[in-house]
Design a protein around this motif. Sequence first.
Motif, PDB file in Angstrom:
ATOM      1  N   ILE A 146       2.153  -0.046   9.040  1.00 39.39           N
ATOM      2  CA  ILE A 146       0.892  -0.435   9.687  1.00 39.39           C
ATOM      3  C   ILE A 146       1.104  -1.820  10.291  1.00 39.39           C
ATOM      4  O   ILE A 146       1.430  -2.761   9.569  1.00 39.39           O
ATOM      5  N   PRO A 147       0.943  -1.950  11.606  1.00 36.09           N
ATOM      6  CA  PRO A 147       1.164  -3.276  12.219  1.00 36.09           C
ATOM      7  C   PRO A 147       0.262  -4.335  11.591  1.00 36.09           C
ATOM      8  O   PRO A 147      -0.884  -4.053  11.221  1.00 36.09           O
ATOM      9  N   ASP A 148       0.795  -5.542  11.461  1.00 39.84           N
ATOM     10  CA  ASP A 148       0.025  -6.647  10.874  1.00 39.84           C
ATOM     11  C   ASP A 148      -1.319  -6.840  11.570  1.00 39.84           C
ATOM     12  O   ASP A 148      -2.329  -7.132  10.932  1.00 39.84           O
ATOM     13  N   GLU A 149      -1.324  -6.693  12.903  1.00 40.62           N
ATOM     14  CA  GLU A 149      -2.561  -6.919  13.653  1.00 40.62           C
ATOM     15  C   GLU A 149      -3.630  -5.888  13.285  1.00 40.62           C
ATOM     16  O   GLU A 149      -4.821  -6.176  13.351  1.00 40.62           O
ATOM     17  N   VAL A 150      -3.178  -4.681  12.948  1.00 38.77           N
ATOM     18  CA  VAL A 150      -4.130  -3.642  12.525  1.00 38.77           C
ATOM     19  C   VAL A 150      -4.656  -3.954  11.131  1.00 38.77           C
ATOM     20  O   VAL A 150      -5.868  -3.932  10.880  1.00 38.77           O
ATOM     21  N   ARG A 151      -3.750  -4.300  10.226  1.00 38.10           N
ATOM     22  CA  ARG A 151      -4.176  -4.630   8.859  1.00 38.10           C
ATOM     23  C   ARG A 151      -5.142  -5.815   8.875  1.00 38.10           C
ATOM     24  O   ARG A 151      -6.074  -5.875   8.083  1.00 38.10           O
ATOM     25  N   ASP A 152      -4.891  -6.732   9.798  1.00 43.07           N
ATOM     26  CA  ASP A 152      -5.719  -7.930   9.866  1.00 43.07           C
ATOM     27  C   ASP A 152      -7.177  -7.594  10.211  1.00 43.07           C
ATOM     28  O   ASP A 152      -8.100  -8.240   9.720  1.00 43.07           O
ATOM     29  N   VAL A 153      -7.375  -6.584  11.036  1.00 45.75           N
ATOM     30  CA  VAL A 153      -8.754  -6.177  11.336  1.00 45.75           C
ATOM     31  C   VAL A 153      -9.312  -5.316  10.195  1.00 45.75           C
ATOM     32  O   VAL A 153     -10.456  -5.502   9.763  1.00 45.75           O
ATOM     33  N   LEU A 154      -8.500  -4.412   9.673  1.00 40.28           N
ATOM     34  CA  LEU A 154      -8.977  -3.553   8.571  1.00 40.28           C
ATOM     35  C   LEU A 154      -9.431  -4.397   7.374  1.00 40.28           C
ATOM     36  O   LEU A 154     -10.360  -4.023   6.656  1.00 40.28           O
ATOM     37  N   LYS A 155      -8.788  -5.548   7.186  1.00 37.11           N
ATOM     38  CA  LYS A 155      -9.137  -6.414   6.049  1.00 37.11           C
ATOM     39  C   LYS A 155     -10.559  -6.935   6.114  1.00 37.11           C
ATOM     40  O   LYS A 155     -11.070  -7.461   5.124  1.00 37.11           O
ATOM     41  N   MET A 156     -11.202  -6.801   7.274  1.00 34.98           N
ATOM     42  CA  MET A 156     -12.589  -7.248   7.359  1.00 34.98           C
ATOM     43  C   MET A 156     -13.468  -6.495   6.357  1.00 34.98           C
ATOM     44  O   MET A 156     -14.495  -6.999   5.945  1.00 34.98           O
ATOM     45  N   TRP A 157     -13.097  -5.269   6.007  1.00 30.29           N
ATOM     46  CA  TRP A 157     -13.863  -4.535   4.984  1.00 30.29           C
ATOM     47  C   TRP A 157     -12.985  -3.803   3.977  1.00 30.29           C
ATOM     48  O   TRP A 157     -13.459  -3.361   2.956  1.00 30.29           O
ATOM     49  N   ARG A 158     -11.707  -3.658   4.270  1.00 32.28           N
ATOM     50  CA  ARG A 158     -10.792  -2.965   3.362  1.00 32.28           C
ATOM     51  C   ARG A 158     -10.120  -3.959   2.435  1.00 32.28           C
ATOM     52  O   ARG A 158     -10.015  -5.124   2.776  1.00 32.28           O
ATOM     53  N   PRO A 159      -9.584  -3.536   1.292  1.00 34.04           N
ATOM     54  CA  PRO A 159      -9.742  -2.220   0.689  1.00 34.04           C
ATOM     55  C   PRO A 159     -11.213  -1.947   0.363  1.00 34.04           C
ATOM     56  O   PRO A 159     -11.938  -2.857  -0.033  1.00 34.04           O
ATOM     57  N   SER A 160     -11.607  -0.694   0.523  1.00 31.04           N
ATOM     58  CA  SER A 160     -12.992  -0.335   0.212  1.00 31.04           C
ATOM     59  C   SER A 160     -13.091  -0.032  -1.285  1.00 31.04           C
ATOM     60  O   SER A 160     -12.096   0.321  -1.916  1.00 31.04           O
ATOM     61  N   PRO A 161     -14.294  -0.177  -1.858  1.00 37.19           N
ATOM     62  CA  PRO A 161     -14.413   0.051  -3.302  1.00 37.19           C
ATOM     63  C   PRO A 161     -14.324   1.525  -3.695  1.00 37.19           C
ATOM     64  O   PRO A 161     -14.671   2.412  -2.916  1.00 37.19           O
ATOM     65  N   LEU A 162     -13.813   1.763  -4.877  1.00 37.37           N
ATOM     66  CA  LEU A 162     -13.911   3.084  -5.498  1.00 37.37           C
ATOM     67  C   LEU A 162     -14.925   2.964  -6.620  1.00 37.37           C
ATOM     68  O   LEU A 162     -14.864   2.034  -7.424  1.00 37.37           O
ATOM     69  N   PRO A 168     -19.225  -0.471  11.170  1.00 38.04           N
ATOM     70  CA  PRO A 168     -19.871   0.677  11.822  1.00 38.04           C
ATOM     71  C   PRO A 168     -20.431   1.691  10.819  1.00 38.04           C
ATOM     72  O   PRO A 168     -21.129   2.612  11.209  1.00 38.04           O
ATOM     73  N   GLY A 169     -20.078   1.563   9.537  1.00 38.95           N
ATOM     74  CA  GLY A 169     -20.742   2.364   8.517  1.00 38.95           C
ATOM     75  C   GLY A 169     -20.037   3.617   8.050  1.00 38.95           C
ATOM     76  O   GLY A 169     -20.625   4.397   7.312  1.00 38.95           O
ATOM     77  N   SER A 170     -18.790   3.836   8.489  1.00 33.14           N
ATOM     78  CA  SER A 170     -18.056   5.027   8.055  1.00 33.14           C
ATOM     79  C   SER A 170     -16.566   4.735   8.023  1.00 33.14           C
ATOM     80  O   SER A 170     -16.124   3.617   8.291  1.00 33.14           O
ATOM     81  N   HIS A 171     -15.802   5.799   7.742  1.00 35.49           N
ATOM     82  CA  HIS A 171     -14.335   5.703   7.726  1.00 35.49           C
ATOM     83  C   HIS A 171     -13.749   5.642   9.135  1.00 35.49           C
ATOM     84  O   HIS A 171     -12.562   5.376   9.305  1.00 35.49           O
ATOM     85  N   LYS A 172     -14.539   5.920  10.158  1.00 33.15           N
ATOM     86  CA  LYS A 172     -13.996   6.104  11.510  1.00 33.15           C
ATOM     87  C   LYS A 172     -13.184   4.911  12.038  1.00 33.15           C
ATOM     88  O   LYS A 172     -12.186   5.116  12.725  1.00 33.15           O
ATOM     89  N   PRO A 173     -13.576   3.660  11.747  1.00 30.62           N
ATOM     90  CA  PRO A 173     -12.774   2.565  12.307  1.00 30.62           C
ATOM     91  C   PRO A 173     -11.338   2.504  11.791  1.00 30.62           C
ATOM     92  O   PRO A 173     -10.505   1.837  12.408  1.00 30.62           O
ATOM     93  N   ASN A 174     -11.001   3.212  10.690  1.00 30.68           N
ATOM     94  CA  ASN A 174      -9.614   3.185  10.217  1.00 30.68           C
ATOM     95  C   ASN A 174      -8.640   3.613  11.309  1.00 30.68           C
ATOM     96  O   ASN A 174      -7.558   3.047  11.433  1.00 30.68           O
ATOM     97  N   THR A 175      -9.019   4.600  12.091  1.00 33.99           N
ATOM     98  CA  THR A 175      -8.135   5.011  13.194  1.00 33.99           C
ATOM     99  C   THR A 175      -8.501   4.301  14.500  1.00 33.99           C
ATOM    100  O   THR A 175      -7.634   4.016  15.315  1.00 33.99           O
ATOM    101  N   ALA A 176      -9.779   3.968  14.674  1.00 34.66           N
ATOM    102  CA  ALA A 176     -10.182   3.312  15.928  1.00 34.66           C
ATOM    103  C   ALA A 176      -9.436   1.990  16.107  1.00 34.66           C
ATOM    104  O   ALA A 176      -8.987   1.656  17.213  1.00 34.66           O
ATOM    105  N   VAL A 177      -9.278   1.249  15.021  1.00 37.57           N
ATOM    106  CA  VAL A 177      -8.589  -0.047  15.102  1.00 37.57           C
ATOM    107  C   VAL A 177      -7.126   0.165  15.479  1.00 37.57           C
ATOM    108  O   VAL A 177      -6.582  -0.544  16.343  1.00 37.57           O
ATOM    109  N   ALA A 178      -6.489   1.154  14.857  1.00 39.27           N
ATOM    110  CA  ALA A 178      -5.081   1.419  15.179  1.00 39.27           C
ATOM    111  C   ALA A 178      -4.928   1.846  16.637  1.00 39.27           C
ATOM    112  O   ALA A 178      -4.047   1.362  17.354  1.00 39.27           O
ATOM    113  N   GLN A 179      -5.805   2.726  17.096  1.00 37.24           N
ATOM    114  CA  GLN A 179      -5.708   3.194  18.481  1.00 37.24           C
ATOM    115  C   GLN A 179      -5.927   2.045  19.467  1.00 37.24           C
ATOM    116  O   GLN A 179      -5.256   1.947  20.484  1.00 37.24           O
ATOM    117  N   ALA A 180      -6.893   1.174  19.150  1.00 39.37           N
ATOM    118  CA  ALA A 180      -7.142   0.041  20.042  1.00 39.37           C
ATOM    119  C   ALA A 180      -5.924  -0.876  20.091  1.00 39.37           C
ATOM    120  O   ALA A 180      -5.537  -1.365  21.158  1.00 39.37           O
TER     121      ALA A 180
END
Lengths: 457, 457
Positions: A66-82, A108-120
Amino acid sequence: MTQYKYLLEEDQMPTHWYNILPDMKTPPPPYRHPVTLDLMAPGDLAPVFPQPLIEQEMSPERWIEIPDEVRDVLKMWRPSPLYRAVRWEKALDTPARIYYKWEGVSPPGSHKPNTAVAQAYYGKQEGLEGFATETGAGQWGSALAFATQFFNMKCKVFMVTISFHQKPYRRVMMETWGSDVVPSPSSETNAGRSILEVDPETTGSLGIAISEAIEYAVTHDGWKYSLGSVVNFVMLHQTVVGLEARQQMEMAGDYPDILVGCVGGGSNFAGLFLPFVKDKLDGSKPDMRVINVESTACPSLTRGLYAYDWGDTAKTGPVAKMHTVGHDFIPAPVHAGGLRYHGMAPIICSLMDDGFVEAAAYNQLEIMAAAHSFARAEGHIVAPETAHALKATYDEAIACRESGESKVILFNCSGHGHFDLAAYDAYHRDELVDYELSEKALQEALAKLPEVPPLKE
Amino acid sequence: MTQYKYLLEEDQMPTHWYNILPDMKTPPPPYRHPVTLDLMAPGDLAPVFPQPLIEQEMSPERWIEIPDEVRDVLKMWRPSPLYRAVRWEKALDTPARIYYKWEGVSPPGSHKPNTAVAQAYYGKQEGLEGFATETGAGQWGSALAFATQFFNMKCKVFMVTISFHQKPYRRVMMETWGSDVVPSPSSETNAGRSILEVDPETTGSLGIAISEAIEYAVTHDGWKYSLGSVVNFVMLHQTVVGLEARQQMEMAGDYPDILVGCVGGGSNFAGLFLPFVKDKLDGSKPDMRVINVESTACPSLTRGLYAYDWGDTAKTGPVAKMHTVGHDFIPAPVHAGGLRYHGMAPIICSLMDDGFVEAAAYNQLEIMAAAHSFARAEGHIVAPETAHALKATYDEAIACRESGESKVILFNCSGHGHFDLAAYDAYHRDELVDYELSEKALQEALAKLPEVPPLKE
C-alpha cells in the motif's frame, strides 16, 4: 469490566493488501470484450482505468504494498474499531459471541473510501485531471469526492435523478468535498441525451449513470472512470478491513466460526472475508462459514445464473463471468440502494462456485427489524445495506440460542444510516413495503445474457 | 510518518469527574427562586431533578466517582479520539500546532450523551419512569433518547415545531431509540395549549419547549426533567472530554497555549477546558488562553449583561447569575440552533468575570467559511455550532502565520454535521444570510431582567 472495542494504533494498519487471486482454487475467468465477446486485450481497459489498477486486476502477487500516500489518507480514520456486540448478545439471549467491524467511522460514513483513496492516488500518479463516476444512493460518490480532493483531482458524479432529488444531503456532501454532481440522465453525454429525448421525465437508473460516467471519462482528455465495487482491484483495496479484523480478533482471543456481510457488488464483505478465507483455501479452517447476504429484490447469488454478462446496462463495460440477474434487470426500489446491482464480484462468484462461501437473501421488512433491534441494543443506526448482514447474524445468533452453541460470529458493519432514516421512519410507521420479485421479469432478463464463444486454443 | 490520532484504551477512560467548584476563585452565586427571588431552599429543585444531581450541583468534592454503569455505556464510543489537524495546518500554512478532540463519534453524533447517560443512570437509581426534555435542532433530544433506552426509562421530547418539521431525521433518530417526540407547543400541557390558543400557527421556541417539558415532568408521577447544558452538574459530567484530552496531549508531547470551543449553554467547551483551567487557577499555567466562541445572533458573553436572570422564557426554572441577553430574547434563526440559548453556564460566567477565560463572537457567514475549509482539509463535516470553534481556531492559526509563533491550539470538535448539510448547501450557493442583532431588541430584552434582593445576613 467487559471490553467493547478492540483498537489498533496507526502503525498497526496493514502495509500490504492481500491479493487472493494466486490462492484461489479457480481464479475468475478472464474478461470478454463488450462488443466482440472475445478475450479482452491488455490495452482494452486502458482508456477506462489507470494502468496500475489494470495491473492489480490480474496480479499474480499475493501481497501488494500500500503506497505511503494512500496509508497517510486512510489513517484519518483507520484502523477502524472492532466491536464486541455485548448488549445485542444479551438482548438476543444468545450464547453466541458477536463481533462487528465498524466502517461507519470514515468521514463519508462507509467502507467505500478504502478503495476510493487508492484509486485517486493511482489516478494522480498517472497525471489524470479527474475521475468520472456514477452513484445511486450516494455512498460511493461521497467516497470518491472525499478521496479525490486529497490528491487535487476533479470528480464528476452522475447521480441517479431520483436520488439526486430525494437525497439532497448526499449531494451537498459531495459538493462540500469539491465534486461536480449532476442528475443522471444528464444532457452532458450522448447516452443521457438519448434517454432524455425518449423520456424527459425519467427518474434514471444506475445502469444509465454508469454509461454516462464511462462516456464522460473516455471523451475527456485527462479523465478516466472510477468504479466502487465488483472488480478485483476494488476487492484487493478493501482487504485492509479483514487484515485489521484478523489482528483485532486475535486481541479478543477469538476466531470467527461464521463471517457475515451484505453484498451488492461485493466490496465490503470481500474486504472483510478474503483475509480469513485464505485459511479455508489452505485447509486450516475448513469449517468456517462465509455468508453473503443479498436483497431478495436483486438476488444474483440466490436466484441468478453464474454466467457471462455485461457489467452495465448499455453494454459498454467488460463482460465478466459472474452471478447475475441480467444486465437490464431493474430491481425494485428498496431502501438498500447499494444492493441493487445486477451482477456480483467475480471473485466471490468463483469462491461460491467452488463451495468456499455461501449466500442468503432477505427482504426489507426483516432486515429493518434486525436494524431496529441492533440500534436499540448497540446504539448504532446502520445503513439499510448493512442491515442485511445484521439479519443473517440475528438468525445465526438465534440458532445458537436454540442449539446452545457459543459460535463466534463476525460481521462487517459497513456503514451508518444517517442519510437513510426514511427507511427507519417507514418501518416505525408500518409503511415499509416488501417487493415481490416477478419470476417472469427475472427470466426475461436472464434470457438476454450474451452467448460467449469458447476460448481459442 | 505523521501521527494523526491519539487513542486511549477503554481502561484509560477517567474514573472520576472533575468538579471545579472547590477550585474556583469565585464560585457561582446561589440560585434564586423563580417566583420569590429569594435563595432557593435545598428542596426546591427536588420535584425537577433527581437528588444525586442536585447534590452534584453544589458538591464541594473535587473528584466525583463515575459509576461503573455510566462508564459501561460511555465505553460504547469513549475514549474519543484526539486528532492533530496536520492537513489543515498545511492548508492554512501556519506554524501553529492544531489539535482537536473529536466528539462526533458518539452514536447521537455529539458530546451531549456524556451527561445524558449519567442523568439517565441517576434517574433510574431514583426509580423514575421517565424524563421529559426539550430539544431545538435535536442534538440534545437524540442524546437523551439514546441514553434512556439503556436504563429502560421512557423519554418524552418536546421538539420545537419548526425543527420537528424541518429536521425529520433527528425525530426519526429519537424514535428509533424509543422516545416519544411531539412538536412544541403541543396540546399536552397548559403552557402549550395557552400558546396554541393565541397562535395556532406558531413555529415554537426553545423557551416554550422548556416550559412544556418542566410542566410535563412535575405533573406526571415518576417523571422528572432533564437538561443538557448550563447547570453545574452537566459541566461536571462533560469533564470526561478534557480529562481524556489531557492524557492525549501528553501522548502528543504538547500542552495547549490556546483552548477554543463553541458555547451555547457552555457544555461542550467547559467539558474540554475545565480540567485544563485547573492549571490556570492554581497558577501553573498563567498564560494559557481560553476562548469561548458564541454566535453574534445570541451574544450573551460579548454583548449581554452579567446579572441574575431566569433560565427559561416562562420563568419556571431557577434564577441564576449569568451572562444573558434576556430570558425572552428571540435570537435570529441561525443554523447553529444549539447556540441560540439566551444565558450561559454560571461556571463559565464566573471564570470570565474573574479573568480566567475570554469570549469571541462570529456570524454564520464566517463560521461556515471555516467549516468548509476544515472539511476540505480534514474530511470531517462538522455541525454549525462546532464551526464557531473552527473560525476562532482559524483566526489564531492565521495570527501565528503572521507572527511566526508555533502556538499549540486545542479545540473541541463537538459534533458532526450530517443533519445540518442545508447550511453547507446555502453556503455553497451564496444563499447564507447573516442576521444583524438589533440593539433595540437587545436592550428591550435586557430591561426585563429581575431585580434580585440582596442575600439576607
